[in-house]
Design a protein around this motif. Structure first.
Motif, PDB file in Angstrom:
ATOM      1  N   GLN A  44       0.831  -1.201   0.000  1.00 44.77           N
ATOM      2  CA  GLN A  44       0.000   0.000   0.000  1.00 44.77           C
ATOM      3  C   GLN A  44       0.867   1.253   0.000  1.00 44.77           C
ATOM      4  OE1 GLN A  44      -3.259   0.178   2.835  1.00 44.77           O
ATOM      5  NE2 GLN A  44      -3.240  -2.052   2.965  1.00 44.77           N
ATOM      6  N   ALA A  45       1.874   1.274   0.860  1.00 44.12           N
ATOM      7  CA  ALA A  45       2.745   2.445   0.980  1.00 44.12           C
ATOM      8  C   ALA A  45       3.474   2.731  -0.334  1.00 44.12           C
ATOM      9  CB  ALA A  45       3.744   2.236   2.110  1.00 44.12           C
ATOM     10  N   LYS A  46       3.961   1.683  -1.000  1.00 47.58           N
ATOM     11  CA  LYS A  46       4.653   1.866  -2.282  1.00 47.58           C
ATOM     12  C   LYS A  46       3.712   2.465  -3.327  1.00 47.58           C
ATOM     13  CE  LYS A  46       8.078  -1.802  -1.813  1.00 47.58           C
ATOM     14  NZ  LYS A  46       8.513  -3.112  -2.302  1.00 47.58           N
ATOM     15  N   ASN A  47       2.492   1.977  -3.383  1.00 43.03           N
ATOM     16  CA  ASN A  47       1.542   2.478  -4.366  1.00 43.03           C
ATOM     17  C   ASN A  47       1.091   3.895  -4.048  1.00 43.03           C
ATOM     18  OD1 ASN A  47       0.447   0.542  -6.615  1.00 43.03           O
ATOM     19  ND2 ASN A  47       1.147  -0.692  -4.895  1.00 43.03           N
ATOM     20  N   VAL A  48       0.882   4.189  -2.781  1.00 38.61           N
ATOM     21  CA  VAL A  48       0.520   5.556  -2.392  1.00 38.61           C
ATOM     22  C   VAL A  48       1.651   6.502  -2.770  1.00 38.61           C
ATOM     23  CG1 VAL A  48       0.195   7.079  -0.403  1.00 38.61           C
ATOM     24  CG2 VAL A  48      -1.145   4.981  -0.596  1.00 38.61           C
ATOM     25  N   GLU A  49       2.877   6.102  -2.505  1.00 39.05           N
ATOM     26  CA  GLU A  49       4.035   6.936  -2.851  1.00 39.05           C
ATOM     27  C   GLU A  49       4.081   7.200  -4.352  1.00 39.05           C
ATOM     28  OE1 GLU A  49       7.492   9.163  -2.895  1.00 39.05           O
ATOM     29  OE2 GLU A  49       6.162   8.692  -1.238  1.00 39.05           O
ATOM     30  N   HIS A  50       3.796   6.187  -5.141  1.00 36.34           N
ATOM     31  CA  HIS A  50       3.861   6.347  -6.596  1.00 36.34           C
ATOM     32  C   HIS A  50       2.680   7.130  -7.161  1.00 36.34           C
ATOM     33  CE1 HIS A  50       4.866   5.472 -10.743  1.00 36.34           C
ATOM     34  NE2 HIS A  50       3.606   5.145 -10.926  1.00 36.34           N
ATOM     35  N   TRP A  51       1.469   6.767  -6.803  1.00 43.30           N
ATOM     36  CA  TRP A  51       0.276   7.319  -7.437  1.00 43.30           C
ATOM     37  C   TRP A  51      -0.328   8.531  -6.744  1.00 43.30           C
ATOM     38  CZ3 TRP A  51      -0.289   6.068 -12.190  1.00 43.30           C
ATOM     39  CH2 TRP A  51       0.146   4.821 -12.638  1.00 43.30           C
ATOM     40  N   CYS A  52      -0.117   8.671  -5.454  1.00 36.92           N
ATOM     41  CA  CYS A  52      -0.823   9.718  -4.705  1.00 36.92           C
ATOM     42  C   CYS A  52       0.084  10.821  -4.184  1.00 36.92           C
ATOM     43  CB  CYS A  52      -1.588   9.103  -3.539  1.00 36.92           C
ATOM     44  SG  CYS A  52      -2.815   7.887  -4.049  1.00 36.92           S
ATOM     45  N   LYS A  53       1.358  10.786  -4.512  1.00 41.85           N
ATOM     46  CA  LYS A  53       2.259  11.810  -3.996  1.00 41.85           C
ATOM     47  C   LYS A  53       1.983  13.152  -4.668  1.00 41.85           C
ATOM     48  CE  LYS A  53       5.988  10.416  -7.062  1.00 41.85           C
ATOM     49  NZ  LYS A  53       7.342   9.921  -7.137  1.00 41.85           N
ATOM     50  N   LEU A  54       2.364  14.216  -3.987  1.00 43.28           N
ATOM     51  CA  LEU A  54       2.105  15.567  -4.486  1.00 43.28           C
ATOM     52  C   LEU A  54       2.709  15.831  -5.853  1.00 43.28           C
ATOM     53  CD1 LEU A  54       2.634  17.661  -1.248  1.00 43.28           C
ATOM     54  CD2 LEU A  54       0.484  17.088  -2.351  1.00 43.28           C
ATOM     55  N   ALA A  55       3.913  15.342  -6.077  1.00 47.65           N
ATOM     56  CA  ALA A  55       4.586  15.609  -7.353  1.00 47.65           C
ATOM     57  C   ALA A  55       3.775  15.084  -8.531  1.00 47.65           C
ATOM     58  CB  ALA A  55       5.976  15.003  -7.352  1.00 47.65           C
ATOM     59  N   HIS A  56       3.117  13.961  -8.348  1.00 49.55           N
ATOM     60  CA  HIS A  56       2.294  13.385  -9.425  1.00 49.55           C
ATOM     61  C   HIS A  56       1.215  14.380  -9.850  1.00 49.55           C
ATOM     62  CE1 HIS A  56       0.027  10.438 -11.746  1.00 49.55           C
ATOM     63  NE2 HIS A  56      -1.035  10.836 -11.082  1.00 49.55           N
ATOM     64  N   TYR A  57       0.544  14.961  -8.882  1.00 53.92           N
ATOM     65  CA  TYR A  57      -0.542  15.893  -9.214  1.00 53.92           C
ATOM     66  C   TYR A  57      -0.038  17.238  -9.688  1.00 53.92           C
ATOM     67  CZ  TYR A  57      -3.587  12.367  -7.464  1.00 53.92           C
ATOM     68  OH  TYR A  57      -4.237  11.177  -7.301  1.00 53.92           O
ATOM     69  N   SER A  58       1.081  17.682  -9.187  1.00 53.40           N
ATOM     70  CA  SER A  58       1.586  18.967  -9.646  1.00 53.40           C
ATOM     71  C   SER A  58       2.126  18.883 -11.082  1.00 53.40           C
ATOM     72  CB  SER A  58       2.643  19.527  -8.689  1.00 53.40           C
ATOM     73  OG  SER A  58       3.703  18.645  -8.551  1.00 53.40           O
ATOM     74  N   ARG A  59       2.498  17.657 -11.527  1.00 50.72           N
ATOM     75  CA  ARG A  59       2.983  17.455 -12.893  1.00 50.72           C
ATOM     76  C   ARG A  59       1.838  17.149 -13.861  1.00 50.72           C
ATOM     77  NH1 ARG A  59       6.721  13.705 -10.676  1.00 50.72           N
ATOM     78  NH2 ARG A  59       5.420  12.106 -11.587  1.00 50.72           N
ATOM     79  N   SER A  60       0.715  16.732 -13.347  1.00 54.16           N
ATOM     80  CA  SER A  60      -0.369  16.279 -14.219  1.00 54.16           C
ATOM     81  C   SER A  60      -1.127  17.448 -14.832  1.00 54.16           C
ATOM     82  CB  SER A  60      -1.312  15.360 -13.433  1.00 54.16           C
ATOM     83  OG  SER A  60      -2.034  16.119 -12.481  1.00 54.16           O
ATOM     84  N   SER A  61      -2.361  17.267 -15.146  1.00 51.10           N
ATOM     85  CA  SER A  61      -3.138  18.264 -15.856  1.00 51.10           C
ATOM     86  C   SER A  61      -3.613  19.416 -14.980  1.00 51.10           C
ATOM     87  CB  SER A  61      -4.354  17.598 -16.513  1.00 51.10           C
ATOM     88  OG  SER A  61      -5.162  17.011 -15.498  1.00 51.10           O
TER      89      SER A  61
END
Length: 64
Positions: A44-61
């Motif tokens: 769970q922690a690995k997936n949260v780190e990959h998919w839910c981290k702030l950088a993911h959303y700041s880079r997305s749309s």
């Protein structure tokens, strides 16, 4: 539970950069609740780190 006479006002707006922290938090909580009891904490922690981290959303749309 439905309470009669309760009014909830909801506004839907386009996500902006200042929303990324809360979007990340909601992603993390929702995903963990969905897979609780199915996957171990490490997975769970690995997936949260990959998919839910702030950088993911700041880079997305999310943009102004």
């Amino acid at each position: 539970m439905i309470r009669e006479g309760l009014t909830i006002n909801i506004s839907i707006i386009k996500a902006a950069p200042e929303h990324t922290e809360e979007i990340s938090r909601i992603c993390s909580i929702g995903w963990r609740q969905t897979v609780q009891g199915v996957y171990d904490e490490e997975y769970q922690a690995k997936n949260v780190e990959h998919w839910c981290k702030l950088a993911h959303y700041s880079r997305s749309s999310i943009s102004n």
